[in-house]
Design a protein around this motif. Structure first.
Motif, mmCIF file in Angstrom:
data_model
loop_
_atom_site.group_PDB
_atom_site.id
_atom_site.type_symbol
_atom_site.label_atom_id
_atom_site.label_comp_id
_atom_site.label_asym_id
_atom_site.label_seq_id
_atom_site.Cartn_x
_atom_site.Cartn_y
_atom_site.Cartn_z
ATOM 1 N N ARG A 234 40.079 14.559 2.778
ATOM 2 C CA ARG A 234 40.130 15.886 2.163
ATOM 3 C C ARG A 234 39.148 15.901 0.993
ATOM 4 N N GLN A 235 38.733 17.104 0.611
ATOM 5 C CA GLN A 235 37.801 17.233 -0.499
ATOM 6 C C GLN A 235 38.475 16.816 -1.799
ATOM 7 N N THR A 236 37.782 16.034 -2.619
ATOM 8 C CA THR A 236 38.287 15.593 -3.913
ATOM 9 C C THR A 236 37.290 15.993 -4.990
ATOM 10 N N CYS A 264 42.902 20.115 6.419
ATOM 11 C CA CYS A 264 41.977 21.246 6.406
ATOM 12 C C CYS A 264 42.136 22.228 5.250
ATOM 13 N N GLU A 265 43.197 22.140 4.496
ATOM 14 C CA GLU A 265 43.418 23.106 3.422
ATOM 15 C C GLU A 265 42.232 23.177 2.465
ATOM 16 N N GLU A 323 45.298 27.504 14.070
ATOM 17 C CA GLU A 323 44.302 28.577 14.122
ATOM 18 C C GLU A 323 43.490 28.654 12.832
ATOM 19 N N ARG A 324 44.175 28.587 11.672
ATOM 20 C CA ARG A 324 43.460 28.624 10.391
ATOM 21 C C ARG A 324 42.494 27.447 10.272
ATOM 22 N N SER A 325 42.948 26.294 10.697
ATOM 23 C CA SER A 325 42.122 25.102 10.572
ATOM 24 C C SER A 325 40.914 25.149 11.496
ATOM 25 N N GLN A 326 41.123 25.593 12.732
ATOM 26 C CA GLN A 326 40.007 25.688 13.664
ATOM 27 C C GLN A 326 38.986 26.735 13.198
ATOM 28 N N THR A 327 39.471 27.834 12.649
ATOM 29 C CA THR A 327 38.564 28.867 12.144
ATOM 30 C C THR A 327 37.698 28.320 11.024
#
Length: 475
Positions: A234-236, A264-265, A323-327
């Motif tokens: 994840r992004q840090t 993915c958040e 769905e949110r993650s794939q988008t």
């Protein structure tokens, strides 16, 4: 819970009680008993072979305590005599120590009448009052630890232990425990503690023997396929954590393929630096990035029961997370995820039949990194032909516990599964500092020596030509 919390079990306590009941009480004296180790390890309870009373470990007197931990799986486990206490009692422990690394803590170990550990309410981690023994220089340094005896505690001892996969050497001397009335005798005799220690060390040695790699690895019909499943990217702070660049660069330099699970958040606010790193590694063909969940968070239902992200939620909620993650993946990274591996956290399972329905609906999903034995939902989904199920052999893994690579354990499990065609090996690189990364390197060296074929999840699934993965073994 630290493994040693579970390891100091009723076996040890029953052994202490049985022997102590037949012997006179240990005479009152300094608290804790034998505080400078002038009588060797008398009055202390070593439960492994890491503790010794040595002249070179002494600060004062003839002897001192040395904890020499060279075990990359099990941490040191060393207790003082136990003393009676009451809730609310104030205790202060002082001692001298010198260390060659930051890998060991000294704790108060309060127990109840049944001998079970009593945690301090609201305290994080193991719930124990503790102090880290730090590497400073080659000299001795004083340490102080204070606590208030928690509700329910009737006895206390001093516990010295190192982290499971950490290694190093620490010397101790001159323990003083204040807050227990002078003249209070320990609850066990020296003889009782020696008997309990002997039993515990025998179990420790048996466990070490079982963990030792075999002298010979059974021959295989063909080299195994290895799928490195690395979790929790994840992004840090807008960047890629240095532990990820380290492991990716190491594997790149050896031309080894791997796969990384993205939470993915953080893609919603991903920086060009973060997304660029992912795209560049994917374009190299060495890394496949897969879907590891929207937030990887445990959730609580109306009855107060805790569940993992993809367990227990209705279809609409699970589908929304996919769905949110794939988008976001398509928007920010330029590609959809083709593989999925659910996150864990609590022992209620990581997925369910609803998850299988979601996997069937998602048009881009082709591989499921299955964290449990393949059940009816998984078999039905695999039989339909859309998704390849890749399960795991738990005895053959990068880590013995989360974040703790274990070379010996992997080799032992590998030798017991000569007919297994592929292994999915899970790891958590953000936990791999120091000796842990070296343990990972040893595993990679071994697999290379075995002529293992490293593949990504999708690559392996495609190599099967539409056939299900052959799921045998599991010893």
């Amino acid at each position: 819970m630290h493994p040693a919390l579970r390891a100091f079990s009723h076996k040890t306590l029953f052994a202490l009680a049985a022997v102590a009941a037949a012997l006179p009480a240990f005479a009152a004296g300094p608290i804790p008993a034998n505080p400078g180790f002038e009588d060797g390890l008398d009055g202390w309870l070593p439960r492994d072979t890491m503790a010794s009373a040595l002249p070179e470990a002494a600060r004062t007197g003839k002897l001192g305590l040395r904890i020499a931990d060279n075990d990359t799986v099990n941490g040191s486990d060393f207790h003082s005599s136990r003393y009676p206490v009451t809730p609310g009692q104030e205790l202060t422990l002082t001692f001298q120590a010198r260390a060659d690394g930051n890998f060991l803590v000294v704790c108060f170990w309060p127990t109840n009448e049944a001998g079970k550990p009593v945690r301090i309410p609201g305290k994080k981690g193991d719930g124990l009052a503790s102090v880290l023994v730090k590497k400073q220089d080659d000299g001795w340094h004083p340490y102080t630890l204070t606590t208030t005896v928690p509700p329910g505690a009737t006895a206390v001892s001093v516990w010295i232990h190192s982290w499971s996969s950490a290694t190093g050497v620490v010397d101790f001397d001159d323990f003083v425990l204040e807050g227990i009335p002078p003249g209070t005798a320990p609850l066990e005799t020296v003889e009782a503690m020696k008997a309990a220690s002997s039993s515990a060390i025998a179990r420790y040695n048996a466990r070490r023997a079982a963990e030792a790699p075999p002298a010979e690895i059974p021959p295989r019909k063909a080299p195994p396929v290895i799928i490195l499943k690395l979790d929790d990217l994840r992004q840090t702070n807008g960047k890629v954590h240095h532990s990820w660049t380290r492991v990716a660069d190491y594997l790149k330099n050896r031309s080894i393929k791997s796969s990384i699970g993205i939470i993915c958040e953080t893609l919603a606010e991903a920086t060009p630096e973060y997304t660029g790193w992912i795209r560049e590694r994917r374009d190299s063909g060495l890394i496949e990035f897969w879907f590891h969940g929207w937030d990887h968070q445990v959730w609580t239902d109306d009855a107060g029961k805790k569940w993992n992200e993809f367990k227990g939620r209705p279809f609409d909620e699970q589908w929304s997370r996919f769905e949110r993650s794939q988008t976001l993946a398509k928007e920010k990274l330029g590609f959809p995820f083709a593989a999925f591996g659910p996150g864990g956290g609590v022992g209620t399972g990581s997925q369910d039949g609803v998850t299988a329905q979601v996997m069937a609906k998602d048009p881009d999903m082709k591989v499921w990194l299955y964290p449990s034995p393949v059940d009816a939902s998984g078999r039905d989904l695999a039989a339909a032909g859309k998704v390849t199920i890749l399960d795991r052999v738990w005895a053959v893994n990068l880590e013995a516990a989360v974040g703790q690579p274990a070379f010996n354990r992997l080799v032992v499990g590998y030798a017991k599964n000569p007919d297994r065609e592929y292994f999915v090996l899970q790891g958590h690189p953000t936990h791999w500092a120091g000796e842990r990364f070296r343990e990972f390197e040893k595993i990679i060296d071994f697999l290379v020596e075995q002529n293992a074929v490293f593949m990504t999840p999708l690559e392996y699934a495609q190599s099967l030509g539409g056939k299900p993965a052959r799921q045998v073994g599991g010893k």
